[in-house]
Design a protein around this motif. Sequence first.
Motif, short mmCIF file in Angstrom:
data_model
loop_
_atom_site.label_atom_id
_atom_site.label_comp_id
_atom_site.label_asym_id
_atom_site.label_seq_id
_atom_site.Cartn_x
_atom_site.Cartn_y
_atom_site.Cartn_z
N LYS A 1 64.97 -13.12 24.51
CA LYS A 1 65.05 -12.51 23.17
C LYS A 1 63.92 -12.93 22.23
O LYS A 1 63.49 -12.13 21.40
CB LYS A 1 66.42 -12.76 22.53
N SER A 2 63.39 -14.16 22.39
CA SER A 2 62.29 -14.57 21.50
C SER A 2 61.05 -13.72 21.75
O SER A 2 60.43 -13.20 20.80
CB SER A 2 61.91 -16.04 21.71
N SER A 3 60.68 -13.57 23.02
CA SER A 3 59.48 -12.78 23.33
C SER A 3 59.66 -11.34 22.88
O SER A 3 58.74 -10.72 22.33
CB SER A 3 59.22 -12.79 24.84
N VAL A 4 60.87 -10.82 23.11
CA VAL A 4 61.14 -9.44 22.73
C VAL A 4 61.11 -9.28 21.21
O VAL A 4 60.50 -8.35 20.67
CB VAL A 4 62.51 -9.00 23.30
N LEU B 1 58.57 -6.92 19.23
CA LEU B 1 59.14 -5.82 18.46
C LEU B 1 58.68 -5.89 17.00
O LEU B 1 58.28 -4.88 16.40
CB LEU B 1 60.66 -5.86 18.54
N ALA B 2 58.72 -7.10 16.44
CA ALA B 2 58.31 -7.26 15.04
C ALA B 2 56.84 -6.87 14.87
O ALA B 2 56.48 -6.17 13.91
CB ALA B 2 58.54 -8.71 14.60
N ALA B 3 56.00 -7.29 15.81
CA ALA B 3 54.57 -6.94 15.73
C ALA B 3 54.40 -5.42 15.80
O ALA B 3 53.62 -4.83 15.05
CB ALA B 3 53.80 -7.64 16.85
N ARG B 4 55.14 -4.79 16.68
CA ARG B 4 55.02 -3.34 16.84
C ARG B 4 55.46 -2.58 15.59
O ARG B 4 54.86 -1.58 15.21
CB ARG B 4 55.87 -2.91 18.05
N LEU B 5 56.51 -3.08 14.93
CA LEU B 5 57.04 -2.38 13.75
C LEU B 5 56.38 -2.82 12.45
O LEU B 5 56.60 -2.21 11.40
CB LEU B 5 58.55 -2.61 13.63
N GLY B 6 55.63 -3.95 12.50
CA GLY B 6 55.08 -4.50 11.26
C GLY B 6 56.15 -5.20 10.43
O GLY B 6 56.03 -5.33 9.21
N PHE B 7 57.20 -5.67 11.09
CA PHE B 7 58.26 -6.42 10.44
C PHE B 7 57.97 -7.92 10.57
O PHE B 7 57.20 -8.33 11.43
CB PHE B 7 59.62 -6.14 11.09
N VAL B 8 58.64 -8.72 9.75
CA VAL B 8 58.54 -10.18 9.88
C VAL B 8 59.47 -10.63 11.02
O VAL B 8 60.59 -10.14 11.15
CB VAL B 8 58.94 -10.85 8.54
N TYR B 9 58.97 -11.56 11.82
CA TYR B 9 59.76 -12.14 12.92
C TYR B 9 60.40 -13.44 12.45
O TYR B 9 59.69 -14.35 12.00
CB TYR B 9 58.86 -12.39 14.12
N VAL B 10 61.71 -13.53 12.56
CA VAL B 10 62.42 -14.74 12.13
C VAL B 10 63.16 -15.34 13.32
O VAL B 10 63.99 -14.67 13.94
CB VAL B 10 63.42 -14.44 10.98
N THR C 1 60.56 -5.90 31.99
CA THR C 1 59.47 -6.64 31.33
C THR C 1 59.79 -6.70 29.83
O THR C 1 60.69 -6.00 29.34
CB THR C 1 58.13 -5.90 31.50
N ILE C 2 59.02 -7.50 29.11
CA ILE C 2 59.19 -7.56 27.65
C ILE C 2 58.98 -6.17 27.06
O ILE C 2 59.77 -5.71 26.24
CB ILE C 2 58.19 -8.57 27.05
N ASP C 3 57.92 -5.50 27.51
CA ASP C 3 57.65 -4.15 26.99
C ASP C 3 58.79 -3.19 27.31
O ASP C 3 59.11 -2.30 26.52
CB ASP C 3 56.36 -3.59 27.61
N GLY C 4 59.40 -3.38 28.48
CA GLY C 4 60.52 -2.53 28.87
C GLY C 4 61.70 -2.70 27.92
O GLY C 4 62.31 -1.72 27.50
N PHE D 1 71.43 -5.85 18.53
CA PHE D 1 71.18 -5.86 19.96
C PHE D 1 71.62 -7.19 20.55
O PHE D 1 71.57 -8.23 19.88
CB PHE D 1 69.68 -5.62 20.24
N TYR D 2 72.07 -7.12 21.79
CA TYR D 2 72.46 -8.34 22.51
C TYR D 2 71.71 -8.31 23.84
O TYR D 2 71.88 -7.39 24.65
CB TYR D 2 73.97 -8.35 22.75
N ILE D 3 70.83 -9.31 24.02
CA ILE D 3 70.02 -9.34 25.24
C ILE D 3 70.56 -10.42 26.16
O ILE D 3 70.79 -11.56 25.75
CB ILE D 3 68.53 -9.62 24.89
N ASP D 4 70.75 -10.03 27.41
CA ASP D 4 71.28 -10.97 28.39
C ASP D 4 70.38 -10.93 29.62
O ASP D 4 69.47 -10.09 29.73
CB ASP D 4 72.71 -10.54 28.77
N ALA D 5 70.60 -11.86 30.53
CA ALA D 5 69.94 -11.84 31.84
C ALA D 5 70.79 -12.70 32.75
O ALA D 5 71.57 -13.54 32.26
CB ALA D 5 68.52 -12.38 31.74
N SER D 6 70.64 -12.53 34.06
CA SER D 6 71.49 -13.30 34.97
C SER D 6 71.15 -14.79 34.83
O SER D 6 70.03 -15.16 34.46
CB SER D 6 71.24 -12.86 36.41
N PRO D 7 72.13 -15.66 35.13
CA PRO D 7 71.87 -17.11 35.04
C PRO D 7 70.67 -17.53 35.89
O PRO D 7 69.88 -18.37 35.47
CB PRO D 7 73.17 -17.73 35.57
N GLU D 8 70.51 -16.92 37.07
CA GLU D 8 69.40 -17.30 37.95
C GLU D 8 68.06 -16.97 37.28
O GLU D 8 67.13 -17.77 37.27
CB GLU D 8 69.47 -16.54 39.29
#
Length: 218
Positions: free
Chosen positions: A19-22, A26-35, A198-201, A146-153
Motif C-alpha cells: 500500500k505504501s508504494s501504491v 497514486l498521489a504523484a499521478r493525481l498531484g495529491f499529497v501523500y500521507v 505490479t504497483i502500476d497495475g 480501498f483495501y489492499i491485501d496480498a498473500s502472507p507468502e
Amino acid sequence: MPAVSYRIIAIDGPAASGKSSVARALAARLGFVYVNSGAFYRAITWSLLQRGIDPNDHAAIAQMIGATQIGCDLKENQSRVHIGGVDPVDHLRDDPVNRAVSAVSAVPEVRKIVTEKMRSYAQLHNLVVEGRDIGSVVFPETPFKFYIDASPEVRTRRRAAEGQRDEIATRDRVDSSRRASPLVRAAEAHVIDSSNLTIDGVVGEIVAQLKRKGLHEV
Ligand code: C5P
C-alpha cells in the motif's frame, strides 16, 4: 463563502501489502499529497524507545504523548513528522521500532493524536492517506476507500527483499485484534489483491474505480 472540501483517498491494508508504494505512486499521478500514517506511529515509537519507555506501559506512553511536541508538515508533497523537534525519518524502520510499533499504536492517546494530525492535512490538501484505520475511523465519510491485501507468502517475501527483519504476521495479529481502531476492511472499501499485480497495475485499478465513482481529477 462555500466550504472547501478536499478529496481524500483512503488506502488501508496489512503490513507489506504494497500500500505504501501504491499510495505514493497514486498521489504523484493525481498531484495529491501523500500521507503515511504509519510513519507517525513509528516516529512516536522511536521516540519513546529513545527515552527508555516500555512499549507496553500505557500510562507512561500517554504521559509522554501529552508532554511531547508532535509536528507535521510536507516535504516534496509527502507528509513528514517531527517529534520533540527531531525528524526521525532514518530510524522509522529500525528493528526495535518494527518490534514495538503495534503495541504502541494500540494506545488510545497515541491513536487520537495521529488521527488529529491526519485530519489537519485534510484542511489544506487533496490527499492519498495510507494506514490501517483510514477508511474506517480517520476519514469514514470519504467515498474513495480501498483495501489492499496480498498473500502472507508474498508479503513475507516483499519484506525480506527490502532487507528488513519485520515479524509481519505478529504485527498483523496485534493490529487486527486491538480494541482501539483495529485493522478492518471498511464495508464500502474496494478490495484489491496485489499478490500478482505490479504497483502500476494496482494504481491502474484504483484509478479506474475512482473514475467510476466520479472523481474528476483522474
Ligand atoms: O504502515 P506501517 O507498516 O508502516 O505501520 C506501522 C504500524 O503502525 C502498524 O503495524 C500499526 O501498528 C500502526 N498503524 C496503525 N494505524 C495506521 C497506520 C499504522 O495502527 N493507520
